[in-house]
Write a protein that holds these residues in place. Structure first.
Motif, mmCIF file in Angstrom:
data_model
loop_
_atom_site.group_PDB
_atom_site.id
_atom_site.type_symbol
_atom_site.label_atom_id
_atom_site.label_comp_id
_atom_site.label_asym_id
_atom_site.label_seq_id
_atom_site.Cartn_x
_atom_site.Cartn_y
_atom_site.Cartn_z
ATOM 1 N N THR A 1 76.377 55.681 -12.956
ATOM 2 C CA THR A 1 76.185 54.718 -11.873
ATOM 3 C C THR A 1 77.366 53.753 -11.886
ATOM 4 N N VAL B 47 75.967 58.341 -6.802
ATOM 5 C CA VAL B 47 75.086 57.903 -7.884
ATOM 6 C C VAL B 47 73.797 58.726 -7.832
ATOM 7 N N HIS C 260 73.870 51.121 -7.430
ATOM 8 C CA HIS C 260 74.677 50.539 -8.494
ATOM 9 C C HIS C 260 73.839 49.479 -9.217
#
Lengths: 498, 288
Positions: free
Chosen positions: A303, A357, A364
């Protein structure tokens, strides 16, 4: 090219430090990333900072290999068989570490060392020797303070040997974290870790129950300074927002929250995604690395880390603009404003989906960045500025509400006077209280330690003195510590007798 | 609810009993030990007002609300701890005290409860406020798992307060001198009640430790001889060297500007151990 020549002529750099710096120069000689003019302006103004991560990312910033795979199956690429005794186990790890990339050249995560090594502890004396050599090898060859090992939460003979050896060796490397859980960590192990912290500034204490629930899909590791990241994954990139520099542009708190923050966050998120796009689609890392091919890491467990610094200074400025007197850390309204800012940022980051991600629903993670050596006027993350900290108890209670927003890292540091060394169980009481209050990460050291925690990483005061005299030193992070000692406040933290 | 004057609260201390503890310093003492290192806790302020005009930051004022007697008020927000008020006080009494109800004091303790193992009450002399302490300890015992310890000079007969002693987990008892005469000279009060208290606490298993401050100019040998015989092999006995910091002028004149030498302390340590007090230790950090 004068910067290149400067590196070559610098007598305070060892050969490896020169190579590392030269590689960075080479990376920065190209500019393949597509970024907006607005981002460039925010970078120029000092609002957004990519921590000199480089202009063409060719490896993730932080890599968290699943070392248990090495213990159970060995590594084909490195031609290492699954180890059968303590010597083979430490040997395999030492070889492997040298092939784990990171932003700092050296691996930022060494594994949960006690669980990795416990199966090989047969004879205590032999294990002590093997572990001492192992740790000495790490300190002398992985010479950066962001190299980080974990122990716990359960007590084990391996865990005790590791912490006792770390305490006795008094080295800056590796950084160490105890994963503390009130239901799993014994009092005796916590006491030992507290005694070690008061003697050599480590381990720090991570709130295991909080991290375990946040990272339940993968397990977690504490790497680099205090970064919580998924096991067998890591952090692609870390870009940070300087909240106080942005606050200078604010007309009011409302203007800051409703206009400036959303605009800056959106640019920062786009920049992070562009860095990650390049890493995934152009650099070839995830196609070529043996770490990926053999399953030590998985792309879908990476991430991005959305960093921030300078909350305290931002709040003080915003309070002034609102005609209010209070300061962050000592005034309830100022602290409340701080929480409002962080909640807003958390919502902005949460509402953004990154295509690269594969965990956290594509989000994030927020990260309270600890600052860099040439930071002036921005306190780390959400910390109270050095010199303005209240006593330990109100300090912890002030800080705890901020910690929950930062799965990928935040922490507070407390310096204790020498009397606490005689009673580590008193520090253990504080650690228990801090964790029960929701603090995510707690660090302590004693005023007379040679190894000290600067902002999140450790350096030896004796090495800084050597570097200050113009001599080369082994640890490449000592130079960061020296910059902070010259320009910053981290060496003037109040010593707590209470 | 009862109230008490508190001179100071140390939220976290590693040197006042087991684990991390909150330490409460009560104002007022019935002893006048010459070597006392916080003599400003001995007398209570009589609000004469002499200190008020000289306070450089105006942290002190006089209240004459509702026609009541004048009262010196202290504003901790403004105070810089410069020490001016103590330097002009004829009673060497701190005006910087706060009156707490047992409920208010408990609220502060409760906030710290997750971080501490208990509280230690020091002073001044905490046992001069036994009715207040009884209320406070009861609140603590009813609402938390914290232990309640007291520092004690032994002047108040604890056996006369069974309700309080039921709530008190342990007593750290001072032994200031080895003979009646020395004790009277040093403290202004008799020794016999102290010995009676120690014997009583042993029978109830609440004597946590005995401690003696040893200072130049005192008959330290006889103090340690008595302390060792009372401690025997069962009770920890702590020997604390005098330190001149904070001691009033008359005390410094009597005991000097130097602490005890380590040699002298070790000689007394050996004496105590030879007399059977196996748990004797020299403590250099926790004078209280």
């Amino acid at each position: 090219m004068s910067q290149t020549l400067d590196i070559i002529k610098d007598k305070t750099l060892t050969y490896h430090q020169q190579v590392f710096n030269l590689a960075r120069e080479a990376e920065n000689s190209v500019s393949p990333l597509m970024v907006s003019d607005r981002l460039l302006r925010l970078k120029e103004e000092g609002v957004i900072c990519d921590l000199f991560e480089g202009q063409a990312p060719y490896r993730p910033r932080y890599i968290i290999p699943d070392y248990s795979r090495l213990m159970s199956s060995g590594c084909e690429f490195l031609r290492i068989n699954a180890p059968r005794d303590i010597w083979e186990a430490t040997h395999a790890l030492l070889i492997f570490y040298k092939h784990v990339p990171s932003i700092d050249y050296f691996p930022v995560y060494l594994g949960n060392l006690d669980t990795l090594l416990q199966p090989f502890i047969k004879d205590e004396e032999e294990a002590r020797k093997a572990i001492r050599l192992f740790l000495e090898h790490i300190d002398r060859t992985l010479t950066g303070s962001f190299v980080h090992a974990n122990v716990g939460p359960e007590e084990s003979p391996a865990g005790r040997i590791i912490v006792e050896t770390v305490r006795d060796m008094d080295c800056a490397i590796p950084n160490l974290t105890l994963k503390y859980d009130k239901d799993k960590t014994s009092d005796s192990f916590l006491n030992l870790c507290c005694a070690s912290a008061l003697s050599t500034a480590k381990p720090s204490f991570a709130n295991h129950s909080i991290y375990s629930s946040e990272f339940s899909f993968s397990g977690y590791a504490i790497a680099s300074c205090y970064n919580g990241l998924p096991l067998a994954g890591g952090g692609y990139t870390l870009v940070r927002l300087r909240l106080n520099t942005l606050a200078e542009q604010a007309k009011s708190l409302d203007h800051y929250l409703e206009q400036l923050l959303p605009e800056a966050a959106s640019e920062q998120l786009a920049y992070m995604d562009e860095r990650i796009r390049f890493l995934n689609e152009e650099s070839g890392f995830f196609e070529s690395s043996f770490l990926v091919q053999e399953g030590f890491i998985r792309q879908d467990r990476f991430t991005g880390m959305f960093g921030l610094v300078g909350l305290a200074e931002a709040v003080n400025l915003l309070m002034e603009k609102e005609g209010q007197a209070g300061r962050f850390g000592s005034d309830a309204r100022a602290d409340e404003t701080g929480l409002t800012v962080i909640k807003k940022l958390s919502e902005l980051v949460e509402s953004h989906h990154s295509p690269y991600v594969g965990c956290f629903d594509g989000r994030h993670l927020l990260h309270a960045q600890v600052g860099i050596d040439n930071d002036k006027g921005s306190s780390p993350g959400c910390r109270i500025p050095v010199g303005e900290e209240p006593e330990t108890l109100p300090h912890i209670l002030q800080s705890a509400p901020f910690h929950k927003y930062f799965p990928s890292g935040t922490g507070d540091i407390f310096v204790f006077d020498q009397t606490w060394k005689n009673k580590p169980e008193a520090l253990a009481d504080i650690v228990r209280g801090a964790m029960a209050s929701g603090l995510r990460y707690f660090s302590a050291y004693s005023e007379d330690c040679d190894v000290v925690r600067v902002t999140g990483y450790l350096v030896k005061r004796s090495e800084m003195d050597k570097l200050d005299q113009g001599k080369a030193v082994l640890n490449q992070s000592t130079i960061l510590g020296l910059g902070i000692r010259r320009d910053g406040d981290a060496f003037n933290r109040p010593v707590r007798a209470k | 609810m009862k109230t008490a004057l508190i001179n100071r609260i140390i939220p976290f201390s590693s040197i006042d009993g087991p684990g991390n503890r909150m330490v409460l310093f009560f104002q007022g003492c019935n002893y006048t030990c010459t070597y006392c290192h916080n003599p400003e806790t001995i007398n209570t302020c009589n609000s004469c007002g002499l200190c008020v005009p000289g306070c450089p930051v105006k942290a002190l004022s006089i209240s004459t609300e509702n026609g009541s007697n004048p009262k010196v008020l202290w504003n901790p927000e403004l105070c810089t701890d410069c020490g001016h008020c103590l330097s002009v006080c004829p009673r060497i009494s701190s005006p910087k005290v706060r009156e707490y109800s047992s409920g208010d004091l408990f609220a502060r303790i409760e906030e710290a409860a997750p971080f501490i193992r208990g509280i230690s009450c020091s002073g001044g002399e905490a046992t001069l406020q036994i009715p207040f302490l009884t209320e406070l300890f009861r609140l603590i015992k009813e609402n938390t798992d914290l232990s309640c310890l007291i520092d004690c000079n032994g002047g108040v007969d604890l056996s006369e307060h069974p309700d309080f002693m039921e709530l008190c987990d342990g007593v750290m008892m001072d032994l200031k001198a080895g003979t009646e005469r020395d004790h009277k000279d040093l403290t202004g009060r008799p020794l016999a009640p102290v010995i009676r208290n120690i014997e009583y606490l042993k029978t109830t298993d609440k004597l946590t430790e005995i401690r003696s401050v040893l200072a130049p100019g005192l008959n330290n040998r006889s103090t340690v001889e008595l302390g060792a015989s009372l401690a025997s092999s069962e009770i920890p006995y702590k020997l604390l060297p005098y330190r001149p910091q904070g001691v009033r002028a008359a005390g410094v004149k009597q005991h000097g500007r130097q602490s005890m030498t380590m040699d002298a302390m070790e000689e007394l340590l050996v004496l105590a151990i030879n007399l059977g007090a196996a748990g004797t230790r020299i403590i250099t950090s926790d004078l209280s």
